[in-house]
Design an enzyme around this catalytic site. Structure first.
Site, mmCIF file in Angstrom:
data_model
loop_
_atom_site.group_PDB
_atom_site.id
_atom_site.type_symbol
_atom_site.label_atom_id
_atom_site.label_comp_id
_atom_site.label_asym_id
_atom_site.label_seq_id
_atom_site.Cartn_x
_atom_site.Cartn_y
_atom_site.Cartn_z
ATOM 1 N N ARG A 112 0.844 -1.204 0.000
ATOM 2 C CA ARG A 112 0.000 0.000 0.000
ATOM 3 C C ARG A 112 0.872 1.244 0.000
ATOM 4 N NH1 ARG A 112 -4.573 -0.032 4.465
ATOM 5 N NH2 ARG A 112 -5.340 1.698 3.172
ATOM 6 N N CYS B 210 -1.644 6.144 8.975
ATOM 7 C CA CYS B 210 -1.947 4.860 8.340
ATOM 8 C C CYS B 210 -3.056 5.119 7.328
ATOM 9 C CB CYS B 210 -2.337 3.817 9.387
ATOM 10 S SG CYS B 210 -3.730 4.321 10.430
#
Length: 282
Positions: free
Chosen positions: A181, A238
């Site tokens: 990611r 995050c």
């Protein structure tokens, strides 16, 4: 108490504390990013006396441009905490399904709101069960609490702060998402893949395993390898500020209580198409 004892509590120690005349307030914050709601787990069995508090609706604001788990409205948070029986100055213990993420975000939110005596049950509900301790399906009705929410007791970053920290010569912005990611190879949740330019990737699994933290020295060494050295500023993000809250807790355990949380995280960053996006390793 040691620094660790002020932040974490083991199941056997908590069981002893719950036998006291005025035990800690227990908050069950079990949650999944996808899948059945945590309340179903709570209904099937929880720590005796625990009150369920929903991460999405009670501990965070509604999703939108500020992110998928933005800061809660202080008045709404105060009402939710009082309904759960949280009292001013009285100890709180939060726990989740074991990975420690939702519990860490609950820990962070209470600390941010000015309620300092809050700890995380180390290992969560599975650790309690593994210790052979009793559970209950009874849903308590706690006496209303009187906690006052005073936001700002822990540092936060907005998008501009995060960009400046990532670009700073002395400082580091940690990206706690999985490496694919971060590199922009995949993005299962948010509409844009990649990372904040200059952020350093440190996947959560590299410093916490199954919701349990290593010793402070090991945490310091891992964070130092990611560039968290000396007194240089450090922040964490995050996808939506849940995993990163766990990183902030780990940084507290490592002796960095000044660590800041980018609450909106990637879900806020990509809400503005004018913000730059980096891919690859750097």
């Amino acid at each position: 108490m040691s620094g660790t004892e002020e932040l974490l509590v083991e199941a056997d120690r908590l069981a002893t504390e719950l036998d006291h005349a005025d035990p800690p307030t227990l908050l069950d914050v079990r949650w999944r990013l996808t899948g059945p709601p945590g309340r179903d787990d709570y209904a099937a069995g929880h720590l005796p006396g625990a009150v369920f508090v929903d991460l999405d609706t009670a501990l965070c604001g509604p999703p939108g441009p500020a992110g998928r788990h933005p800061l809660p409205d202080p008045a709404a948070l105060q009402a939710a905490l009082r309904a759960a029986g949280v009292r001013a100055g009285h100890p709180v213990v939060v726990y989740d399904g074991g990975d420690g993420m939702a519990a860490a975000r609950a820990w962070w939110t209470l600390r941010w709101a000015g309620h300092r005596p809050v700890r995380l049950l180390h290992g969560g509900f599975p650790a309690w069960r593994a210790a052979g301790l009793p559970t209950s399906t009874a849903e308590p009705t706690p006496a209303p609490g009187d906690v006052d929410v005073r936001p700002g007791a822990l540092p936060v970053l907005d998008a501009g702060d995060a960009a400046r920290l990532a670009a700073a010569d002395e400082g580091v912005l940690l990206d706690l998402r999985a490496a694919p990611r971060y590199r922009g190879e995949t993005e299962p949740i948010d509409p844009v893949a990649g990372h904040v330019p200059g952020a350093v990737n440190l996947p959560a699994g590299e410093y916490v395993a199954e919701g349990r933290f290593p010793a402070a020295d090991a945490l310091r060494a891992r964070f130092a390898a990611a560039g968290v050295v000396g007194g240089a500023a450090v922040g964490a993000y995050c996808g939506s500020g849940v995993t990163a809250a766990q990183a902030v807790l780990a940084l507290h355990l490592a002796g960095r209580p000044d660590a800041a949380l980018y609450v909106g995280s990637w879900s806020n960053w990509v809400a503005d198409p004018s913000r730059p996006v980096a891919t690859g390793e750097g």
